[in-house]
Design an enzyme around this catalytic site. Sequence first.
Site, mmCIF file in Angstrom:
data_model
loop_
_atom_site.group_PDB
_atom_site.id
_atom_site.type_symbol
_atom_site.label_atom_id
_atom_site.label_comp_id
_atom_site.label_asym_id
_atom_site.label_seq_id
_atom_site.Cartn_x
_atom_site.Cartn_y
_atom_site.Cartn_z
ATOM 1 N N GLY A 67 -36.211 21.448 12.656
ATOM 2 C CA GLY A 67 -35.739 21.734 11.304
ATOM 3 C C GLY A 67 -36.904 21.951 10.364
ATOM 4 O O GLY A 67 -36.812 21.647 9.166
ATOM 5 N N SER A 102 -38.351 24.714 9.251
ATOM 6 C CA SER A 102 -38.501 25.986 8.542
ATOM 7 C C SER A 102 -38.276 25.871 7.043
ATOM 8 O O SER A 102 -38.537 26.823 6.298
ATOM 9 C CB SER A 102 -37.530 27.027 9.127
ATOM 10 O OG SER A 102 -36.190 26.607 8.976
ATOM 11 N N GLY A 157 -37.261 22.762 3.529
ATOM 12 C CA GLY A 157 -36.929 21.417 3.090
ATOM 13 C C GLY A 157 -37.931 20.339 3.461
ATOM 14 O O GLY A 157 -39.148 20.553 3.453
ATOM 15 N N ARG A 174 -33.521 27.240 14.179
ATOM 16 C CA ARG A 174 -32.653 28.275 14.760
ATOM 17 C C ARG A 174 -32.934 29.673 14.223
ATOM 18 O O ARG A 174 -32.680 30.658 14.910
ATOM 19 C CB ARG A 174 -31.185 27.925 14.495
ATOM 20 C CG ARG A 174 -30.688 26.722 15.270
ATOM 21 C CD ARG A 174 -29.238 26.410 14.921
ATOM 22 N NE ARG A 174 -29.090 26.046 13.515
ATOM 23 C CZ ARG A 174 -27.924 25.786 12.941
ATOM 24 N NH1 ARG A 174 -26.808 25.872 13.639
ATOM 25 N NH2 ARG A 174 -27.866 25.437 11.667
ATOM 26 N N ASP A 175 -33.442 29.770 12.999
ATOM 27 C CA ASP A 175 -33.600 31.062 12.328
ATOM 28 C C ASP A 175 -35.046 31.549 12.452
ATOM 29 O O ASP A 175 -35.954 30.999 11.817
ATOM 30 C CB ASP A 175 -33.206 30.918 10.853
ATOM 31 C CG ASP A 175 -33.091 32.258 10.143
ATOM 32 O OD1 ASP A 175 -33.949 33.124 10.366
ATOM 33 O OD2 ASP A 175 -32.129 32.428 9.358
ATOM 34 N N LYS A 202 -36.782 32.704 9.069
ATOM 35 C CA LYS A 202 -37.197 31.584 8.229
ATOM 36 C C LYS A 202 -38.413 30.877 8.827
ATOM 37 O O LYS A 202 -39.303 30.414 8.103
ATOM 38 C CB LYS A 202 -36.043 30.595 8.057
ATOM 39 C CG LYS A 202 -34.906 31.104 7.189
ATOM 40 C CD LYS A 202 -33.821 30.046 7.022
ATOM 41 C CE LYS A 202 -32.697 30.548 6.141
ATOM 42 N NZ LYS A 202 -31.606 29.549 6.002
ATOM 43 N N ASP A 228 -31.889 25.904 19.311
ATOM 44 C CA ASP A 228 -30.787 25.132 18.749
ATOM 45 C C ASP A 228 -30.897 23.722 19.305
ATOM 46 O O ASP A 228 -30.765 23.519 20.512
ATOM 47 C CB ASP A 228 -29.464 25.777 19.155
ATOM 48 C CG ASP A 228 -28.245 25.064 18.588
ATOM 49 O OD1 ASP A 228 -28.399 23.937 18.065
ATOM 50 O OD2 ASP A 228 -27.142 25.630 18.674
ATOM 51 N N SER A 274 -32.819 10.118 8.846
ATOM 52 C CA SER A 274 -31.406 9.768 8.677
ATOM 53 C C SER A 274 -30.992 10.197 7.272
ATOM 54 O O SER A 274 -31.242 11.336 6.867
ATOM 55 C CB SER A 274 -31.182 8.264 8.904
ATOM 56 O OG SER A 274 -29.831 7.920 8.765
ATOM 57 N N TYR A 276 -20.371 13.336 8.419
ATOM 58 C CA TYR A 276 -21.834 13.231 8.293
ATOM 59 C C TYR A 276 -22.339 11.804 8.447
ATOM 60 O O TYR A 276 -23.281 11.546 9.214
ATOM 61 C CB TYR A 276 -22.235 13.792 6.934
ATOM 62 C CG TYR A 276 -23.713 13.821 6.644
ATOM 63 C CD1 TYR A 276 -24.566 14.669 7.341
ATOM 64 C CD2 TYR A 276 -24.252 13.022 5.630
ATOM 65 C CE1 TYR A 276 -25.917 14.717 7.046
ATOM 66 C CE2 TYR A 276 -25.598 13.063 5.333
ATOM 67 C CZ TYR A 276 -26.424 13.908 6.040
ATOM 68 O OH TYR A 276 -27.762 13.945 5.753
ATOM 69 N N LYS A 298 -25.411 10.007 10.991
ATOM 70 C CA LYS A 298 -26.643 9.427 10.478
ATOM 71 C C LYS A 298 -26.721 7.928 10.773
ATOM 72 O O LYS A 298 -27.817 7.381 10.943
ATOM 73 C CB LYS A 298 -26.756 9.696 8.971
ATOM 74 C CG LYS A 298 -26.960 11.181 8.651
ATOM 75 C CD LYS A 298 -28.230 11.727 9.289
ATOM 76 C CE LYS A 298 -28.539 13.141 8.849
ATOM 77 N NZ LYS A 298 -29.819 13.651 9.384
#
Length: 270
Positions: free
Chosen positions: A11, A13, A15, A36-37, A40, A63, A141, A155, A159
């Site tokens: 993750g 890419s 944030g 995944r992208d 990005k 993924d 988390s 969600y 977490k």
Amino acid sequence: MMKVEHGIITGGSSGIGLETAKLLMEAGANITLIARDGEKLEKAARELEKLCPEREVLTLVADVSDRLEIEAAMMNSCDRLGTPDILVISAGVAYPGYFLEMPVKVFEQTMSVNYFGALYSVKAVVPLMVKRGKGTVVLISSGAGLMGLYGYAAYSPSKFALRGLAEALRGELKPLGIKIAVVYPPDTDTPQLRTENLTKPPETQEITATAGIWKPEDVAEAIVRGLEKGEFAITPGIEMTLLNRLHSLVSPGLNWYFDRLVAKISKQHQ
């Protein structure tokens, strides 16, 4: 600043993942970003290369919820840049909504990405860390992983599962030289949050607003500071810190307060 030669970030890419990558690069690390992208990822890589042109950035499309895909990406990264000093699990999804309206597939997908995606990644890399005798795993988390929240029926459990995994691994892997950290960020201004807000019930928006919205770079700085201090539970902000330390004591009062917020919103929509 902590010394890191190679960091893998799922993750990564955008944030929190991308901002953490920047800090690790400034500490001297080569970075592998997995997401995944592809577009990005390439944009993120250019940003990192501009920041630290002397460091190497490897981008891999995968993924995390596909075990074979993420295992292959992890092995590719380790083959090219070596066993990582740190693995940061930042990939995640959130689809807030009313429990009675959400299809089961939303619950399944959320758990597949947030929990099993983390598990597959850790399972692939930790044996290599153990063989080398050192390494750090950071599981991102959420504040919703400390307390189940209205609108987060899919969600929050995913977490919570990360919290359980982190707590179970901490003691088991510590004698093998592996450090575990789990991070509980409040709402953070990321692309994921903007996606969440498209379906987030007004009651949930009112509840989560109590902790404010953090910038991803501030969360990343809190993560690095926590790692430098050797913290297991990293809790950006006073709200998350108190919730982590005093959950059993404060949850009745919080539930009372949140119920009042929900009642207020319900009246407004009658």
